[in-house]
Write a protein that holds these residues in place. Sequence first.
Motif, PDB file in Angstrom:
ATOM      1  N   CYS A 171       0.848  -1.185   0.000  1.00 26.15           N
ATOM      2  CA  CYS A 171       0.000   0.000   0.000  1.00 26.15           C
ATOM      3  C   CYS A 171       0.889   1.243   0.000  1.00 26.15           C
ATOM      4  N   THR A 172       0.816   1.990  -1.076  1.00 23.15           N
ATOM      5  CA  THR A 172       1.752   3.107  -1.281  1.00 23.15           C
ATOM      6  C   THR A 172       1.543   4.272  -0.320  1.00 23.15           C
ATOM      7  N   GLU A 217       1.560  -2.805  -6.246  1.00 19.41           N
ATOM      8  CA  GLU A 217       1.239  -1.597  -5.482  1.00 19.41           C
ATOM      9  C   GLU A 217      -0.209  -1.173  -5.642  1.00 19.41           C
ATOM     10  N   LEU A 218      -0.773  -0.712  -4.547  1.00 16.35           N
ATOM     11  CA  LEU A 218      -2.139  -0.217  -4.491  1.00 16.35           C
ATOM     12  C   LEU A 218      -2.098   1.110  -3.743  1.00 16.35           C
ATOM     13  N   GLU A 219      -2.678   2.144  -4.308  1.00 15.69           N
ATOM     14  CA  GLU A 219      -2.697   3.450  -3.650  1.00 15.69           C
ATOM     15  C   GLU A 219      -3.719   3.419  -2.517  1.00 15.69           C
ATOM     16  N   ALA A 220      -3.220   3.131  -1.315  1.00 19.05           N
ATOM     17  CA  ALA A 220      -4.091   2.992  -0.149  1.00 19.05           C
ATOM     18  C   ALA A 220      -3.251   3.073   1.118  1.00 19.05           C
ATOM     19  N   SER A 221      -3.952   3.266   2.230  1.00 22.16           N
ATOM     20  CA  SER A 221      -3.320   3.248   3.545  1.00 22.16           C
ATOM     21  C   SER A 221      -3.061   1.801   3.963  1.00 22.16           C
ATOM     22  N   HIS A 222      -2.720   1.606   5.201  1.00 18.50           N
ATOM     23  CA  HIS A 222      -2.471   0.280   5.769  1.00 18.50           C
ATOM     24  C   HIS A 222      -3.748  -0.563   5.789  1.00 18.50           C
ATOM     25  N   SER A 223      -4.889   0.054   5.573  1.00 19.03           N
ATOM     26  CA  SER A 223      -6.190  -0.626   5.675  1.00 19.03           C
ATOM     27  C   SER A 223      -6.962  -0.596   4.361  1.00 19.03           C
ATOM     28  N   PRO A 224      -6.443  -1.187   3.290  1.00 20.40           N
ATOM     29  CA  PRO A 224      -7.121  -1.108   1.996  1.00 20.40           C
ATOM     30  C   PRO A 224      -8.471  -1.813   1.963  1.00 20.40           C
ATOM     31  N   TYR A 225      -8.680  -2.770   2.846  1.00 22.56           N
ATOM     32  CA  TYR A 225      -9.966  -3.457   2.919  1.00 22.56           C
ATOM     33  C   TYR A 225     -11.075  -2.507   3.346  1.00 22.56           C
ATOM     34  N   GLU A 266     -11.087  -2.017  -5.161  1.00 29.24           N
ATOM     35  CA  GLU A 266      -9.800  -2.178  -5.843  1.00 29.24           C
ATOM     36  C   GLU A 266      -9.040  -3.388  -5.305  1.00 29.24           C
ATOM     37  N   LEU A 267      -9.071  -3.575  -3.997  1.00 28.09           N
ATOM     38  CA  LEU A 267      -8.392  -4.727  -3.406  1.00 28.09           C
ATOM     39  C   LEU A 267      -9.047  -6.027  -3.853  1.00 28.09           C
ATOM     40  N   ARG A 312      -8.097  -6.778  -7.382  1.00 24.70           N
ATOM     41  CA  ARG A 312      -6.723  -7.280  -7.451  1.00 24.70           C
ATOM     42  C   ARG A 312      -6.684  -8.755  -7.073  1.00 24.70           C
ATOM     43  N   LEU A 313      -7.361  -9.103  -5.979  1.00 26.09           N
ATOM     44  CA  LEU A 313      -7.378 -10.496  -5.531  1.00 26.09           C
ATOM     45  C   LEU A 313      -8.069 -11.400  -6.552  1.00 26.09           C
ATOM     46  N   ASP A 314      -9.171 -10.939  -7.115  1.00 23.49           N
ATOM     47  CA  ASP A 314      -9.848 -11.704  -8.168  1.00 23.49           C
ATOM     48  C   ASP A 314      -8.926 -11.932  -9.357  1.00 23.49           C
ATOM     49  N   GLY A 315      -8.165 -10.905  -9.723  1.00 24.83           N
ATOM     50  CA  GLY A 315      -7.220 -11.032 -10.827  1.00 24.83           C
ATOM     51  C   GLY A 315      -6.155 -12.064 -10.547  1.00 24.83           C
TER      52      GLY A 315
END
Length: 152
Positions: A90-91, A115-123, A129-130, A133-136
């Motif tokens: 998380c950037t 990389e994902l533009e997010a804080s420590h808590s992207p969920y 977006e998370l 990414r996981l589905d991908g």
Amino acid sequence: MADHLAADLLVHVSAMVPVPGERFMAWWSATGHEASGHAPLDDELAAYMHDVDPELARQALARAQPEFHAPEEPWPLVAQPDVPTRFVLCTEDRFFPAAWMREVVRRRLGVEPDELEASHSPYLSRPAELAGRLDGYVAQPAAASGRGTGSG
């Protein structure tokens, strides 16, 4: 863990990456966390959830369970699981700063972090977006970045 569950893929999301046998409290100094420029924990919202809707962040903190850490117990695995491994970095993470975490992931898992533009808590801040990414990752498991190396 992943190797005992016949997992096809292991994904770390803004996570600590211990090496086999490493003690929880030793991880911080072994990875250089103190020199990383991390945010102090005196304000959990600022350190972990600065990009989360404030009401949602307050609700999440109110429901949080204390983490259990056995500081003297070594990480129980003898090696990283032998499965394809990804790491979502998380950037905007203020507790695990991106520049420092990139090196930790490369050194300890032997993979290049995604990389994902997010804080420590992207969920909480970027759930769609998370999830995408996981589905991908599941849709293209052969494209996984590599396997964990377990090196220090």
